[in-house]
Motif scaffolding. Sequence first.
Motif, mmCIF file in Angstrom:
data_model
loop_
_atom_site.group_PDB
_atom_site.id
_atom_site.type_symbol
_atom_site.label_atom_id
_atom_site.label_comp_id
_atom_site.label_asym_id
_atom_site.label_seq_id
_atom_site.Cartn_x
_atom_site.Cartn_y
_atom_site.Cartn_z
ATOM 1 N N ARG A 177 0.864 -1.187 0.000
ATOM 2 C CA ARG A 177 0.000 0.000 0.000
ATOM 3 C C ARG A 177 0.899 1.235 0.000
ATOM 4 N NH1 ARG A 177 -5.403 -1.164 2.391
ATOM 5 N NH2 ARG A 177 -5.512 -3.412 2.802
ATOM 6 N N LEU A 178 0.896 1.955 -1.104
ATOM 7 C CA LEU A 178 1.658 3.189 -1.212
ATOM 8 C C LEU A 178 0.770 4.313 -0.697
ATOM 9 C CD1 LEU A 178 4.457 4.016 -2.218
ATOM 10 C CD2 LEU A 178 3.437 4.509 -4.428
ATOM 11 N N GLN A 179 1.152 4.892 0.450
ATOM 12 C CA GLN A 179 0.280 5.819 1.177
ATOM 13 C C GLN A 179 0.846 7.236 1.168
ATOM 14 O OE1 GLN A 179 -2.770 5.119 3.087
ATOM 15 N NE2 GLN A 179 -2.773 7.354 2.877
ATOM 16 N N SER A 180 -0.045 8.213 0.894
ATOM 17 C CA SER A 180 0.370 9.617 0.938
ATOM 18 C C SER A 180 -0.277 10.321 2.132
ATOM 19 C CB SER A 180 -0.022 10.336 -0.355
ATOM 20 O OG SER A 180 -1.425 10.538 -0.417
ATOM 21 N N PHE A 181 0.323 11.453 2.505
ATOM 22 C CA PHE A 181 -0.178 12.304 3.583
ATOM 23 C C PHE A 181 -0.035 13.751 3.152
ATOM 24 C CE2 PHE A 181 1.456 8.418 5.345
ATOM 25 C CZ PHE A 181 0.569 8.062 6.341
ATOM 26 N N GLY A 182 -0.925 14.605 3.624
ATOM 27 C CA GLY A 182 -0.857 16.022 3.313
ATOM 28 C C GLY A 182 -0.049 16.792 4.335
ATOM 29 N N ASP A 183 0.060 18.101 4.125
ATOM 30 C CA ASP A 183 0.786 18.946 5.067
ATOM 31 C C ASP A 183 0.134 18.977 6.443
ATOM 32 O OD1 ASP A 183 2.823 19.654 3.333
ATOM 33 O OD2 ASP A 183 1.803 21.449 2.611
ATOM 34 N N ASP A 184 -1.151 18.588 6.508
ATOM 35 C CA ASP A 184 -1.830 18.505 7.802
ATOM 36 C C ASP A 184 -1.530 17.202 8.532
ATOM 37 O OD1 ASP A 184 -3.246 16.724 6.243
ATOM 38 O OD2 ASP A 184 -5.207 17.667 6.548
ATOM 39 N N LEU A 185 -0.671 16.366 7.930
ATOM 40 C CA LEU A 185 -0.201 15.093 8.499
ATOM 41 C C LEU A 185 -1.274 14.015 8.499
ATOM 42 C CD1 LEU A 185 1.883 16.444 11.541
ATOM 43 C CD2 LEU A 185 2.443 16.414 9.104
ATOM 44 N N GLN A 190 -4.196 6.517 -1.375
ATOM 45 C CA GLN A 190 -3.516 5.234 -1.201
ATOM 46 C C GLN A 190 -3.637 4.443 -2.494
ATOM 47 O OE1 GLN A 190 -4.688 1.329 1.113
ATOM 48 N NE2 GLN A 190 -3.907 2.799 2.630
ATOM 49 N N TYR A 191 -2.542 3.796 -2.902
ATOM 50 C CA TYR A 191 -2.502 3.020 -4.136
ATOM 51 C C TYR A 191 -1.859 1.662 -3.850
ATOM 52 C CZ TYR A 191 -3.106 7.622 -6.333
ATOM 53 O OH TYR A 191 -3.567 8.869 -6.686
ATOM 54 N N ALA A 250 -0.733 10.315 -10.362
ATOM 55 C CA ALA A 250 -1.711 11.193 -10.997
ATOM 56 C C ALA A 250 -2.407 10.525 -12.177
ATOM 57 C CB ALA A 250 -1.041 12.487 -11.452
ATOM 58 N N MET A 251 -1.813 9.469 -12.717
ATOM 59 C CA MET A 251 -2.386 8.776 -13.866
ATOM 60 C C MET A 251 -3.312 7.648 -13.449
ATOM 61 S SD MET A 251 -1.157 10.441 -16.387
ATOM 62 C CE MET A 251 -1.566 9.353 -17.760
ATOM 63 N N HIS A 252 -3.522 7.471 -12.138
ATOM 64 C CA HIS A 252 -4.354 6.382 -11.641
ATOM 65 C C HIS A 252 -5.325 6.896 -10.589
ATOM 66 C CE1 HIS A 252 -0.639 4.550 -13.134
ATOM 67 N NE2 HIS A 252 -1.331 3.466 -13.380
ATOM 68 N N SER A 253 -6.421 6.197 -10.428
ATOM 69 C CA SER A 253 -7.381 6.531 -9.384
ATOM 70 C C SER A 253 -6.921 5.925 -8.066
ATOM 71 C CB SER A 253 -8.770 5.994 -9.738
ATOM 72 O OG SER A 253 -9.235 6.553 -10.947
ATOM 73 N N PRO A 254 -7.114 6.642 -6.944
ATOM 74 C CA PRO A 254 -6.753 6.061 -5.639
ATOM 75 C C PRO A 254 -7.395 4.693 -5.451
ATOM 76 C CG PRO A 254 -7.267 8.376 -5.390
ATOM 77 C CD PRO A 254 -7.634 8.018 -6.809
ATOM 78 N N GLY A 255 -6.668 3.778 -4.853
ATOM 79 C CA GLY A 255 -7.164 2.430 -4.633
ATOM 80 C C GLY A 255 -6.870 1.467 -5.748
ATOM 81 N N THR A 256 -6.257 1.955 -6.839
ATOM 82 C CA THR A 256 -5.940 1.083 -7.973
ATOM 83 C C THR A 256 -4.451 0.744 -7.982
ATOM 84 O OG1 THR A 256 -5.594 2.974 -9.460
ATOM 85 C CG2 THR A 256 -7.823 2.052 -9.334
ATOM 86 N N LEU A 257 -4.080 -0.184 -8.869
ATOM 87 C CA LEU A 257 -2.701 -0.636 -8.970
ATOM 88 C C LEU A 257 -1.893 0.329 -9.829
ATOM 89 C CD1 LEU A 257 -0.544 -2.874 -8.518
ATOM 90 C CD2 LEU A 257 -1.403 -3.940 -10.624
ATOM 91 N N LEU A 258 -0.749 0.769 -9.321
ATOM 92 C CA LEU A 258 0.133 1.647 -10.072
ATOM 93 C C LEU A 258 0.940 0.850 -11.089
ATOM 94 C CD1 LEU A 258 1.543 3.890 -7.195
ATOM 95 C CD2 LEU A 258 -0.158 4.536 -8.912
ATOM 96 N N GLN A 259 1.019 1.379 -12.293
ATOM 97 C CA GLN A 259 1.870 0.789 -13.316
ATOM 98 C C GLN A 259 3.282 1.362 -13.158
ATOM 99 O OE1 GLN A 259 0.683 -1.655 -15.410
ATOM 100 N NE2 GLN A 259 -1.088 -1.442 -14.053
ATOM 101 N N LYS A 260 4.292 0.501 -13.198
ATOM 102 C CA LYS A 260 5.651 0.967 -12.965
ATOM 103 C C LYS A 260 6.508 0.829 -14.216
ATOM 104 C CE LYS A 260 7.184 -3.419 -10.860
ATOM 105 N NZ LYS A 260 7.661 -4.060 -9.609
ATOM 106 N N GLN A 261 7.444 1.767 -14.349
ATOM 107 C CA GLN A 261 8.374 1.785 -15.487
ATOM 108 C C GLN A 261 9.789 1.684 -14.948
ATOM 109 O OE1 GLN A 261 8.386 5.460 -17.673
ATOM 110 N NE2 GLN A 261 9.957 4.799 -19.116
#
Length: 320
Positions: A177-185, A190-191, A250-261
């Motif tokens: 699970r690749l998780q992001s957080f904002g400046d508000d912590l 999540q992807y 940015a090319m994927h919707s949250p909760g989906t699988l990220l494509q990697k290069q």
Amino acid sequence: MLVLLAAVVQLTAQQVTLTEQRHFGKTVPAGNYSGITWLGGNRYAVADDKSPTAGFHLMTIHIDSLTGDVLDVQAERFVTNQQPNRDEEGICYVPQSNTVFVSGEADGQIVEYSMDGQLTGRLLTIPAVFATAYHNRSFEALTYNAQTHRFWTTSENTLRADGTKPNILNKVASRLRLQSFGDDLQPCEQYWYVTDSSAVKSIKGTTTLGVSGLAALDDGRLVVLEREVRTTPKIIGSFAHVRLYVVNPAMHSPGTLLQKQLLAEFRTCFNLTRRNFANYEGICVGPRLQDGRQVLVLLADSQNQYKGILRDWFRTIVIP
């Protein structure tokens, strides 16, 4: 010389270049360097997962402004609050507050320190699912980008809630699970991210693989450091294989699988003719070169220069 499997990779009609790895035994003491972040100029903060107390190292790293080569590294000092080390793995700098956040693999927390090593009392609000991490397979990777206003982290291997972690017998990929957080912590997007599976055929010795580092680029893309460390019973034949992938949330919707290069790939080893073994655990976005290309800075964990045979390696990767 390194065995480079993809030292130069074509990316958007330009080249990605891996520079030669170097160590600086006279100016950098043996350590367990597990994470790195750029503070601006030539200054960096470095996490240490086995330092006697919690905190981080301050280092000066000089990088050639034309080629991106690491010219010199000087350890300055270790700043600490004298509390026990939390198995601190990842580190990232937040310029707005002039503070760093450090991830602890032992306690599963990501906390903020002032630049003198003192706790500020602030920490990221971690989603409960990350508490299901396997022992010693929690947060290693941590990054922040001031342009996108996002922190990013993930566990090293699959969470218990999501499956089985890989090992020398179990050659499965990790579903992270690749998780992001904002400046508000607070948690944001999540992807899903799937690692490569182990390529080791033998069942003797040990293998450690997973995501050990992340680097957030200004355009929103992320560089993901996957590494597999293979340790043989007699050390000879051991290797560390690193793959760097780029994903674009940015090319994927949250909760989906990220494509990697694939961005770059290389292997270091310890055998009868080559002893450049380097377990790269830390990566960060560094300065830009005079021609505008971006430098990524990597450092390896030598396990305190294990048995006198491993070294604290540094290297850079230059991308368009």
